[in-house]
Design a protein around this motif. Structure first.
Motif, short mmCIF file in Angstrom:
data_model
loop_
_atom_site.label_atom_id
_atom_site.label_comp_id
_atom_site.label_asym_id
_atom_site.label_seq_id
_atom_site.Cartn_x
_atom_site.Cartn_y
_atom_site.Cartn_z
N LEU A 190 -2.93 -6.20 13.67
CA LEU A 190 -1.82 -5.27 13.83
C LEU A 190 -2.26 -3.94 14.44
N THR A 191 -3.55 -3.69 14.41
CA THR A 191 -4.05 -2.43 15.00
C THR A 191 -3.78 -2.36 16.49
N VAL A 251 6.65 -3.72 18.41
CA VAL A 251 8.04 -4.06 18.10
C VAL A 251 8.10 -4.94 16.85
N GLY A 252 7.24 -5.95 16.78
CA GLY A 252 7.23 -6.83 15.63
C GLY A 252 6.89 -6.10 14.34
N ILE A 292 9.89 -3.99 13.20
CA ILE A 292 10.93 -4.85 12.63
C ILE A 292 10.53 -5.34 11.24
N SER A 293 9.26 -5.65 11.04
CA SER A 293 8.79 -6.11 9.73
C SER A 293 8.93 -5.02 8.68
N ILE A 294 8.60 -3.79 9.05
CA ILE A 294 8.72 -2.67 8.11
C ILE A 294 10.18 -2.44 7.74
N ILE A 295 11.06 -2.48 8.74
CA ILE A 295 12.49 -2.30 8.47
C ILE A 295 13.01 -3.42 7.57
N SER A 296 12.57 -4.65 7.81
CA SER A 296 12.99 -5.79 6.99
C SER A 296 12.54 -5.62 5.54
N LEU A 297 11.31 -5.12 5.35
CA LEU A 297 10.81 -4.87 4.00
C LEU A 297 11.66 -3.83 3.29
#
Length: 304
Positions: free
Chosen positions: A38-39, A276-277, A280-285
């Protein structure tokens, strides 16, 4: 924590611990180790670099993403499709499960369950081919609609942008509604039948039994499924999109997952796609945590 009881239990349960060990190793290798990757969301990474050697760009990839018109178009499409799927697709399995549960045991009940499960086992390649055929100008839908006078002339629904959202939603519901009833049917099967017998003696109708017995006793599992559904609201079905999207309906069909797929794999901009991914993952959490807090009031306890 007292180590002796822990080690004693570990020794007693060693066959069970050995059974779960492959799963733990799998999660470590494929779920936790890749987190380091992710870095690259904060770097300018290319296939010629290693992750460590790629230069840092900070929040640059995120700024580019949030300033990209096509990204926001995909967000709008994703939210619209996912909201409709949540509205229709979340309630449909509950309604169908209750209807199946209320049927008398026999061949008809088994037949309904089997027929409703079958679409789940079809890949989106197969379903997409069926939809392309059915919704074409010579397809069965146009034949019926023109035959009964609803349409004056055939239309190819899949090339009409304004029709895509409902096509995506209804096809997804049709494919998954039967499979989605399994967990609700299992929950209803565990309800003590004496509740219904007592309600019948008090003169309760079927609707009243469903409202005052079935649904309240399903509150926890409904809350859990709702939280999971909200958590995936920004992850619209990529397989479905790639099969049904075409140049004419792309303005309404492009979703975040397909946008990331195109940017990351097709164009090779891995850093941008990862940024982007990750966002989106943070927002989903965050959505999962908020939904869990809200559903706590509905189910009288927190799911997580």
């Amino acid at each position: 924590m007292n180590k002796k009881p822990f080690l004693k239990k570990l020794k007693e349960q060693w066959p069970l611990q050995v059974m779960v060990l492959p799963g733990i190793i799998f999660m470590i290798i494929f779920c936790y180790v890749p987190i380091y990757g992710l870095t690259i969301a904060f770097k300018s990474f290319s296939v010629t670099d290693t992750i460590a050697a790629a230069p840092w760009v900070g929040w640059g990839n995120f700024k580019v993403a949030f300033g990209d018109k096509f990204f926001w178009d995909s967000v709008v499409n994703t939210l619209a499709i996912s909201f409709l799927k949540l509205l229709i697709g979340f309630t449909a399995p509950i309604v169908l499960a209750i209807m199946i549960f209320e049927l008398k045991d026999g061949w008809f009940k088994k037949w309904v369950q089997t027929i409703s499960y079958l679409p789940h086992f079809l890949s989106w390649i197969v379903v997409g081919g069926m939809l392309i055929s059915w919704l074409s100008t010579t397809g069965i839908l146009n034949t019926i609609l023109v035959g009964v006078g609803v349409l004056d002339s055939p239309r190819n629904f899949l090339v009409e942008p304004n029709s895509y959202w409902m096509i995506a939603v209804l096809s997804d519901v049709w494919k998954g509604v039967g499979w989605g009833t399994i967990i609700y049917l299992a929950t209803m099967a565990g309800i003590d039948p004496t509740y219904y017998e007592a309600a019948k003696m008090d003169g309760a109708t079927k609707i009243q039994q469903i409202v005052h017995i079935t649904l309240p006793l399903m509150k926890f599992i409904i809350s859990l499924m709702f939280i999971l559904a909200v958590g995936g609201i920004l992850g619209s079905n990529l397989d479905q999109t790639l099969v049904l999207m075409n140049p004419l309906n792309a303005s309404h069909a492009e979703v975040i997952n397909s946008y990331v797929y195109k940017i990351g794999l097709a164009q090779g901009d891995f850093s941008y796609a990862t940024a982007v991914g990750l966002a989106i993952s943070i927002i989903s959490l965050i959505l999962v945590l908020i939904t869990n807090r809200l559903t706590k009031k509905f189910s009288d306890r927190s799911v997580f």
